[in-house]
Scaffold this motif. Structure first.
Motif, PDB file in Angstrom:
ATOM      1  N   ALA A 191       7.838  -2.184   7.313  1.00  0.00           N
ATOM      2  CA  ALA A 191       6.880  -1.469   6.472  1.00  0.00           C
ATOM      3  C   ALA A 191       5.463  -1.890   6.867  1.00  0.00           C
ATOM      4  CB  ALA A 191       7.140  -1.771   5.001  1.00  0.00           C
ATOM      5  N   ALA A 211       5.900   2.814   3.847  1.00  0.00           N
ATOM      6  CA  ALA A 211       6.183   2.245   2.533  1.00  0.00           C
ATOM      7  C   ALA A 211       7.632   2.490   2.129  1.00  0.00           C
ATOM      8  CB  ALA A 211       5.257   2.859   1.485  1.00  0.00           C
ATOM      9  N   GLU A 212       8.138   3.630   2.547  1.00  0.00           N
ATOM     10  CA  GLU A 212       9.497   4.014   2.189  1.00  0.00           C
ATOM     11  C   GLU A 212      10.174   4.620   3.420  1.00  0.00           C
ATOM     12  OE1 GLU A 212       9.002   5.076  -2.524  1.00  0.00           O
ATOM     13  OE2 GLU A 212       8.473   6.641  -1.113  1.00  0.00           O
ATOM     14  N   ASN A 224      10.777   0.098   0.401  1.00  0.00           N
ATOM     15  CA  ASN A 224      10.638  -1.160   1.125  1.00  0.00           C
ATOM     16  C   ASN A 224      11.219  -2.300   0.279  1.00  0.00           C
ATOM     17  OD1 ASN A 224       9.562  -3.167   2.849  1.00  0.00           O
ATOM     18  ND2 ASN A 224       7.510  -3.058   1.935  1.00  0.00           N
ATOM     19  N   GLY A 278       6.114   1.303  -1.874  1.00  0.00           N
ATOM     20  CA  GLY A 278       6.362   0.292  -0.841  1.00  0.00           C
ATOM     21  C   GLY A 278       5.755  -1.062  -1.130  1.00  0.00           C
TER      22      GLY A 278
END
Lengths: 570, 212
Positions: A31, A58-59, A71, A314
């Motif tokens: 991330a 973040a994801e 994350n 995230g």
């Protein structure tokens, strides 16, 4: 047992790497905050490989139906096919422990305390130089056997002469030193078992040589020979049964009712507003949060207070909350301002949400009054990250009250700030902001009740659909508790008298029955019960006007009976 | 006016569509019923290309067949900076041609496996897969060292060439032939880089970079 499963070249930003350990296929991604995730390479939904998905920093977003996974925790944060429903809190990818050491990414399939961290190899020191890894179509034991007999000329020596090589087994590999005429080279050959018939050799050299590319080529040639021999041995073997040893995937830990968190950082983010970063007390992952979520904080003085999580997607290493000092505080915000300090351990609930954020509408208007900015920050960052159009209208009484200015600055021109407006001035702005209802726009607001009432009135007058506007109240006015009435609990076959000054919830509990509650201010919905008969005198801010009119639900902490008798489904 | 006699699932036609997009050229796509109709083997199509292959490109009254020949023609005719087919630099031109020939090796291996799996062609699947892994090993090693040496593309220099463009389609579609890219991390990173070309276009089975 820990094994290296990738090296630092493999986990570059916004990439999803793919590997396998003992037949368990893994997706490995870093991330933007630097954290490396090692997950089962499989979307919960249709089982498609997550490695073909999108690492948005973040994801991780599945390529098929865009389920999003956070994350660190691997928790599912959004299911586009169900925009009005938050994903089940238990929906999470299987995650595996991860550590970065000696330039390698390590993981283990064993859960629990089997091995809390990967081996630290003393011979490598602090300047490990990762050589090129080589996949081999032969099992780990064949390759380890060859490595234990490997001779090579150290890089930089005359490679025609015989070098002296010493080799020893270390956890997960072979450590070797080659020396020839004063040139010495120390290499650990780690072997990652991919499955029962494949492995990856991951050599790491102690120290980076001056001509690093030449050294990499030198060792690639040496290893190519090992690979060729291993594959020849393997292809001469009778075909082994191909069944893999089943791997027990660690299941996600049950979601704890109460979590222990430690105050990692406390600071003044604005006048009278303290900010806190809360981390899991034992260093583990925090449960996944959704934009708009709040947590209950159980204070040592027995009080329970709710605070919104402000984090963007995230940002899963901590929960960041903002606490405004309430001059009338009975010990909640006063405790957090005056007594709570860095290092303190607090109990919190898992994140909850009653403020579902849709991401299937192109545009969102977010309205915050004062400290009501906290859930709005999480929502604005989530929408912004998803590339959706968002506008934040933030009302504060003075510039000094602007909390989390760094996040607002990062959001940039989508944030509109209004300072020191009176109620009429505020209403004027709101009328302008909410002028034209649009099916492609949703509105979410958090602030003090008078402001939310104003938004409701203005939105209704402008013709906004009830579903398009949602509210988060953070305080409620005084409740008239002067009435007295009878409550029948249908399934418990009990009749309870609610007297003036007590709540339905208190009366039910006094009868010895158990009923969950949280905010006890009519805001969170935890203590709601279905109404079978009778008329409800609603005092909550949780139910929508339509739900209130239907009268099928009561929030037992604040609402009362408008009739003499209520029949509840308990 | 450029016309491409095209088939949406063909990796060779995709190469031409990729370059037309990179050169920002408008064109008309004429769909050839390759499967199951075998229109490319019919008499009408053979008047355009007696070899009975797609793609065929028609630019005004100039007719040219075979993907790599079409690409060289388009690059020479429309790529003013000669970046895709670098004729002004002997080393880069030679290397570009070398990787275009490598794309022939992926066609007979990676692409052959895909034809068996997807379209039921009667070809030697085991040989195609074994050969496919051999080509991927060579490609992964070249790209891995490229990353160490500051070379993002198959040929030295800052810009991608027809080498990258011609090798990309068969490799990105390899898993349709059930040839697993698990062992080739540097190849997977290079696929990501190609997908980030400014005018990158997809075909069925090829996902864009990011949520695109």
């Amino acid at each position: 047992m820990w094994y290296p499963i990738a090296d630092h070249h493999d986990v570059i930003p916004r990439h999803t790497a793919r590997t396998s350990l003992h037949g368990q296929e893994l997706v490995v991604w870093r991330a933007d905050d630097g954290n490396v995730n090692v997950w089962e390479n499989r979307c919960l939904h249709r089982g498609v490989r997550l490695s073909i998905g999108v690492n948005d920093g973040a994801e991780l977003v599945c390529r098929y139906h865009a389920w999003r996974y956070a994350n660190r925790s691997g928790g599912c944060t959004y299911i586009p096919a169900h925009p009005r429903d938050a994903p089940a809190r238990t929906a999470a990818c299987s995650t595996f422990p991860v550590a970065e050491r000696h330039g390698l990414v390590w993981s283990t399939l064993a859960g629990g305390d089997d091995a809390s961290e990967p081996p630290s190899i003393e011979q490598l020191g602090n300047d490990a130089f990762v050589l090129r890894a080589r996949p081999v179509r032969a099992p780990a034991d064949v390759v380890l056997g060859l490595l234990e007999e490997l001779n090579w000329a150290p890089f930089g020596s005359d490679d025609t002469a015989d070098a002296a090589v010493e080799r020893t087994r270390v956890p997960g590999g072979v450590a070797a030193v080659a020396s020839e005429r004063g040139v010495e080279e120390r290499i650990i050959f780690f072997v990652q078992p991919v499955d029962s018939s494949r492995c990856v050799v991951r050599p790491v050299r102690s120290g980076e040589p001056t001509d690093s590319v030449a050294a990499l080529r030198h060792h690639a040639t040496i290893l190519a020979d090992v690979v060729e021999r291993a594959e020849r041995i393997q292809s001469a073997r009778p075909a082994a049964p191909t069944a893999e040893t089943p791997v027990a995937i660690p299941t996600a830990p049950p979601r704890p009712e109460r979590l222990r968190v430690r105050i990692e950082r406390k600071w003044a983010t604005a006048e009278k507003i303290a900010a806190f970063d809360l981390v899991e007390a034992d260093g583990g992952n925090l449960p996944t949060f959704l934009p708009g979520d709040h947590i209950d904080l159980h204070l040592p003085n027995g009080l329970i207070r709710q605070y919104s999580i402000t984090n963007g997607p995230g940002e899963t290493a901590h929960y960041r909350i903002g606490v405004k000092r309430d001059p009338a505080s009975t010990g909640g915000s006063a405790y957090l301002h005056d007594r709570a300090k860095t290092g303190d351990v607090l109990k919190i609930s898992a994140p909850r949400n009653r403020f579902a954020l849709r991401r299937n509408v192109p545009s969102t208007i977010l309205i915050a009054g004062g400290i009501g900015i906290t859930p709005i920050l999480a929502m604005a960052q989530a929408l912004d990250r998803a590339g959706l159009d968002v506008a934040v209208h933030s009302f504060v009484s003075s510039e000094g009250e602007v909390a989390f200015r760094d996040v607002l600055d990062r959001l940039g021109p989508v944030v509109h700030r209004y300072v020191g407006l009176d109620p009429d001035g505020t209403a004027g702005v709101l009328k302008h902001v909410l002028t034209s209802p649009d099916p492609g726009v949703q509105v979410a607001a958090c602030g003090p009740p008078p402001m939310l009432d104003a938004i409701q009135t203005i939105a209704d007058a402008a013709g906004w659909d009830e579903d398009a506007v949602s509210f988060e109240y953070f305080q409620t006015g005084d409740i008239d508790r002067s009435s007295s009435f009878t409550v029948e609990l249908a399934r418990s076959a009990r009749t309870v008298k609610v007297t003036a000054g007590t709540s339905v919830l208190d009366a039910i509990r006094a009868e010895g029955l158990d009923l969950d509650s949280s905010c006890e201010r009519g805001a969170c919905g935890t203590c709601a019960l279905p109404v079978l008969d009778g008329e409800v005198d609603h005092h909550d801010v949780f139910l929508s006007p339509a739900e209130r009119a239907a009268g099928a639900t009561i929030l037992t902490c604040v609402s009362r009976a408008a009739s003499n008798r209520l029949v509840l489904d308990l | 006016m450029i016309t491409l006699h095209d088939y949406v699932l063909s990796a060779n036609c995709y190469k031409v569509r990729l370059l037309l997009a990179q050169l920002n050229l408008k064109f008309e796509s004429v769909d050839v019923d390759f499967h199951p109709g075998r229109e490319h083997k019919g008499a009408a199509f053979r008047r355009l290309n007696p070899m009975g292959h797609i793609p065929v490109l028609v630019d005004e009254d100039f007719v040219i067949r075979d993907a790599h020949a079409i690409l060289i023609y388009l690059a020479r005719r429309y790529d003013d900076g000669a970046t895709w087919y670098p004729i002004d630099d002997a080393h880069r031109l030679g290397s570009t041609a070398q990787w275009m020939n490598f794309a022939d090796a992926t066609a007979s291996t990676l692409s052959a496996a895909r034809l068996v799996v997807n379209l039921g062609y009667d070809l030697d699947l085991d040989a195609a897969r074994t050969g496919g892994h051999e080509t991927l090993r060579v490609l992964d090693e070249h790209l891995w060292f490229g990353e160490r040496e500051g070379r993002a593309w198959l040929v030295d220099g800052d810009r991608p060439t027809l080498g990258d463009l011609t090798v990309f389609p068969d490799v990105v579609l390899a898993e349709e032939g059930e040839i697993d890219l698990l062992d080739y991390p540097a190849v997977r990173r290079w696929l990501d880089r190609v997908k980030q070309w400014p005018r990158f276009v997809v075909m069925p089975g090829v996902f864009p970079f990011g949520t695109g």
